[in-house]
Motif scaffolding. Sequence first.
Motif, PDB file in Angstrom:
ATOM      1  N   PHE A   1       0.683  -1.183   0.010  1.00 34.94           N
ATOM      2  CA  PHE A   1      -0.047   0.069   0.112  1.00 34.94           C
ATOM      3  C   PHE A   1       0.929   1.281  -0.219  1.00 34.94           C
ATOM      4  CE2 PHE A   1      -2.357   3.250   2.381  1.00 34.94           C
ATOM      5  CZ  PHE A   1      -3.286   3.585   1.610  1.00 34.94           C
ATOM      6  N   LEU A   2       1.981   1.230   0.821  1.00 33.03           N
ATOM      7  CA  LEU A   2       2.560   2.409   0.999  1.00 33.03           C
ATOM      8  C   LEU A   2       3.616   2.744   0.047  1.00 33.03           C
ATOM      9  CD1 LEU A   2       2.903   2.539   4.912  1.00 33.03           C
ATOM     10  CD2 LEU A   2       1.401   4.197   3.545  1.00 33.03           C
ATOM     11  N   LEU A   3       4.265   1.623  -0.499  1.00 31.46           N
ATOM     12  CA  LEU A   3       5.369   1.782  -1.764  1.00 31.46           C
ATOM     13  C   LEU A   3       5.082   1.561  -3.069  1.00 31.46           C
ATOM     14  CD1 LEU A   3       8.288   2.709  -0.707  1.00 31.46           C
ATOM     15  CD2 LEU A   3       6.797   1.700   1.329  1.00 31.46           C
ATOM     16  N   LEU A   4       3.946   0.270  -3.294  1.00 34.14           N
ATOM     17  CA  LEU A   4       3.731   0.055  -4.656  1.00 34.14           C
ATOM     18  C   LEU A   4       2.663   0.896  -5.088  1.00 34.14           C
ATOM     19  CD1 LEU A   4       4.447  -1.616  -7.004  1.00 34.14           C
ATOM     20  CD2 LEU A   4       2.842  -3.221  -6.009  1.00 34.14           C
ATOM     21  N   LEU A   5       1.536   1.393  -4.475  1.00 38.63           N
ATOM     22  CA  LEU A   5       0.576   2.001  -4.910  1.00 38.63           C
ATOM     23  C   LEU A   5       1.095   3.536  -5.360  1.00 38.63           C
ATOM     24  CD1 LEU A   5      -2.590   0.745  -3.054  1.00 38.63           C
ATOM     25  CD2 LEU A   5      -1.514  -0.218  -5.025  1.00 38.63           C
ATOM     26  N   PRO A   6       1.936   4.128  -4.655  1.00 35.20           N
ATOM     27  CA  PRO A   6       2.338   5.524  -5.252  1.00 35.20           C
ATOM     28  C   PRO A   6       2.877   5.403  -6.721  1.00 35.20           C
ATOM     29  CG  PRO A   6       3.075   5.259  -2.929  1.00 35.20           C
ATOM     30  CD  PRO A   6       2.462   3.708  -3.210  1.00 35.20           C
TER      31      PRO A   6
END
Length: 347
Positions: free
Chosen positions: A218-223
């Motif tokens: 959520f915090l690294l790939l979705l950006p």
Amino acid sequence: MVGTRGVIALRSPVIRSALLWCGFMIAAAAYEQIVLGWHFAREEAPIHDGWHWMRTAGIAVLSFLLVAALAQSQVRREQVSVHAGALAFAVALLSLAAIALLAESPGAFAQIGAEDSTIEWLSAVLLFGAAGLMGWRLRDRTRRQPGHGQRWVPMVVSLGFAALFGLMAFEEVSWFQRQIGFATPEAIAARNWQGEFNLHNFHTDITELALYSGTGVFLLLLPLLRESDVARWPMVRVVAPFLPDRTVAAVSAPMLVFTYSHWTLLPVQAAFWTGLAVCAAFARSSATRRETLLWSALAIWVGMGQLTMLALGPTKLMVFDSSEYRELFMSIGLAMYAFRQSRTCSA
């Protein structure tokens, strides 16, 4: 019958890479569960044999391929402000200090990360703050008509995040059980691994697997997905405003190094490798030299920090001593996400 858009989506390199990524993890977990008798969620010291090295190499390659597919479909490039970059650097230094503490004194490292420690309470405060900020985001959503989709969708998403962050905060401190002093009901104590009044210890290993791998993605790939063409797909576009941005990824990156007791779990490794690859992808696509240096430094630190943690891990008093540190840096990332959401008015 699949429409034209559906066919295009299925032929997308991102979809193919994601299917291979997920399929590899599912197949490996099924083999280990059925043939080797290993539970898919377990907390243990890392194992360095031929099988584990092979699966690590496999998930690393597939993670980089997934990130490469997303990077190739980028349609915009967001920026990290000077102040946000300074905050990300400070968080990285804090993670460096934590690993230095482990190298200097494993006992002090364990004590600071123990139950009811300052770290645990700071994590809870950050999560309570994140819940409040998402509540503010919900208030904003009730006044606005979204540019895409139904009005209730962003309202439900905001409410869902506010409730989730609040639940995580209460779970972090076992619903203030030790402070209030109430006893755990017998029916709960009998099934709770630690005899506490909370939900996550009904099966701690599964909870931590979902938490650590889920927040990593959520915090690294979705950006990165937020900046790609995927965010324009009809089913994604309606929730695109709720995807984390680059700033959130920069502040969250240091959490990836605290994975020692869960390193054998492929979803946790997948979150690490995709996070590392995202840092490299953002370094390559940054608009300024300052941002390139920031993302390059984060990528180097994530890689070196993980190697250092794996090397120092055997010196820990207990295999799980780094769990509270992981949850602290995870909470920092989630709090930053909620803060960024509270400041945006995008539909």
